[in-house]
Each structure stands twice: as structure tokens, then as C-alpha cells.
Design an enzyme around this catalytic site. Sequence first.
Site: not given
Ligand code: UDX
Length: 433
Positions: A85, A260
Amino acid sequence: MRISVIGCGYLGAVHAACMAELGHDVIGIDIDEHKIAQLAAGRAPFFEPGLPEVLERGMASGRLRFTTDISEASGSAVHFVAVGTPQIPGSDAADLRYVDASFSALLEHLSDGDLVVGKSTVPVGTAARLAELVENTGASLAWNPEFLREGFAVGDTLTPDRLVYGVRAGDDAAVAALDEVYAAAIAAGTPRLVTDYATAELVKVAANAFLATKISFINAMAEVAEATGADVTQLADAIGHDARIGRRFLNAGVGFGGGCLPKDIRGFMARADELGVGESLSFLRDVDAINLRRRERVVQLAIEELGGDVEGKRIAVLGLAFKPDSDDVRDSPALDIAARLRGLGALVSVTDPEAIETSRRVHPELNYVGSAEEAAADADAVLLLTEWRQFRELDPEAFGAGVGSRVIIDGRNVLDATRWRAAGWTYRGLGRP
Ligand code: UDX
């Protein structure tokens, strides 16, 4: 159980393979012939640790098959819809065309008593609308959001931290069918919440909105730290000791990206506007803005360190994926920053352990190389933008031997500033003195 999974992207391919791993008989369906050909040959179409192994075991067991023919869904008791989506270009709203197309294609292959299970992240209200269509065929609908993280997708699917079932009130058969699908997780004591459609849909976007807010909160603190000489990493450690706050997701840096968080907060705002409660989510506009400002901050730091202009300067970018252990560059801060610097006339050499091919498709103008050392050869500045282990573990002394000048911008605050400075580097972090 016989299960069909419609949509074999990051979510669906992992879900299909993991359902087979749990002993179910699974058919994965997608309209993308190339993707299906790869999966049918037992190859993962994207980088995800552990996925090749579960795919291989599933194919070898004969319980996992892939096809482009949706009619092969018939005969399955449970049909998961796991299509994307994405954000509609030029709008904040989610594009439901793949969800709608999947449901309309699936409808004619449903039998009385089948259960259709939506897994895609959708605007609240979508399930109620789709339920009517599904129920006309004698099947029923549940909404079962997933919370898997890329890089940990297999583990998150096999051993989720919670299960959420959104069902029509009193639909015990739907609950029983989902309990059978997830029997292993339930036997292991995984919390399971049975609720209505709207709550199930909201759980997903609320969780992502909270995570995005937490990251932007600490990045806002980084901005304040930059104005005061404070250190945001120490601030995060200190507030993180409060169990009510917690240290996870408090890493300040270039901000969040991926398929996401960015599009889900925007889609959530768009839906709230439609529902007349836009004001309730207006803070997410700031969350988004703070996040995007961090990218600009890195560009500005590079300009500053390179004497006011990056034109003609050699810049090495380490990391392109939106986070480590992924080849996903959707809304990736790292790739965006690399492209902006290139747009300003810098000679940008980029590298990533897994995301070179996915990046090249979007930004062919960058100079792609195979290692950090190659990227940094003769560089005027090095930018660490995705915290892959191999970049975190670089030795400042040995790595410094090949660079043009020892200037590093640590966009993820993962390097030991003292150690890098001791090796003669100009070290700049985000929100750190
Ligand atoms: C996310 C959600 O965590 C997950 O539960 C949902 O199903 C889909 O979206 P994901 O997109 O795989 O998962 O990544 P995630 O590990 O959540 O990280 C998202 C972004 O945030 C990354 O770009 C990461 O680098 C950034 N991030 C994460 C930070 O900048 N700081 C942090 O402390 C944690």
C-alpha cells in the site's frame, strides 16, 4: 492447513515461506512473473537474512509453491492478502489499488467457509468495506496486521511478539482458523488480542506512528543539542534508563526511512483528515518534518567541512539501505543524502554491502563501488549513513591511510568519536559536540 498468500513482496514472500516452515501447505501468488520465477526457483528476490533457508526448506518439503495464477488460491482454507500500500505520488494517502485488485481477483475463487485475512497496512475503514464483498461469497474476513521488521522478518513472523485479529463480532470460526494458523506461536504463549476491524487496522498505524515519533523526538533533541553543545547520545542513554521511556528507538541520526514508517505516518494523517480528526494527528506533520530536516543537516555539515562548497569535491558515502541488513532503499535517508550531494556537484562514491543494485535503479548517476576503502580512496570527506557492522567496525587508522583527508560525518552516531579523533580525523556526529 492449506493457505494462499497473495502478494509476494517483503511481507508476503516471508509470510508464505514461514507458513510452510510451520507445516502448512502454502501457495504464494503474485502478478510479477519475474518475482514468482525467482521464488519458484527457491531464490529470495530481495536480501533478508534467513529467508533463503526457509524458502529452500519449504520448496524441498513440497509444502511451498509459487504461481502467478490466482485461480490456484481455490482450495485453500485461509487466504492472506499481503500486497503493498505505497504512498500515492503527490499525496499523503495510501494507494489501495493493489489491495482492491487482489480482493476482486480473489473473490471468484473463494468457497463457502473460507477465511480471507488482510495483512496489508490499510487506512482504517478498509476492512469493513472489503468484508461486505467477501461475505457475499460465503467466506469471511479478518484483519491481522503484521509488525515484522526488515532484517528480522523471518524471526518476527515465526515468533511474533503479539498477534492481533480484527474480526466481525462473534466470528468464532475466524478466530479458530487463525489460532490454527498460528498454533505454534499460541502454544509458546504469544499474547493474542481479538478485536474489531477498525482497532486492528489502527493498531498497525498507531504502532508505526509511535515509533516514528520516538525517533523524531530524539532527533529534535539532537537539534537542540547542536545549538547548545550537548551530546544527544548521552542524553538518550540517560533518559533511556527510565523504564517508562526505554532506550530502544532513541538513536539520533539521519532519521527513519523504509517502506513503512514514512508512508504510514503520512497515510495515517491523510485518513485522519478524511475522518475529520486531522488535528489529532497534526503532530505527525512535525515528526515527518524533523525527520526530513536531519537529511538536510548532513548535507550542510558536509558543505561546512568542505569549506563552504561541495562542487567538485570527492565524497564517500558508506551505506545506502534505509537500515542495515536490508537491501531496501525505499525512502532511504542515506541514498537521498548521496543524491542531494551529487546534485550539488560533488563527486559521490557510494557503497553498501547489499543495496547497490536497488540503489542504482533509482540513482544511476552515483558512482557505485564495492567497498568502503574504494569509496573513500582520495575522498575529501566520508559519510557513514547506514550502520552496517562492517562500517561500524572500521579501524580509523587503517581506513584513514587511503583517504584524501580525514573527515568523517557519522550520520548514525555509531563510531567512537574519541578513537577517531585520536587517529587524526575530524569527527562530526549528529547532535554531538
Ligand atoms: C518498521 C516497524 O518497526 C515494524 O514493526 C513495521 O512492521 C514496519 O515498519 P522497518 O521498516 O523494518 O520496520 O524498520 P525499523 O527497524 O522500524 O527502522 C525504521 C527506520 O528507523 C530505519 O530507517 C532506522 O534506521 C530508523 N531508526 C530506528 C532510527 O533512526 N533510530 C532508531 O533509534 C531506530
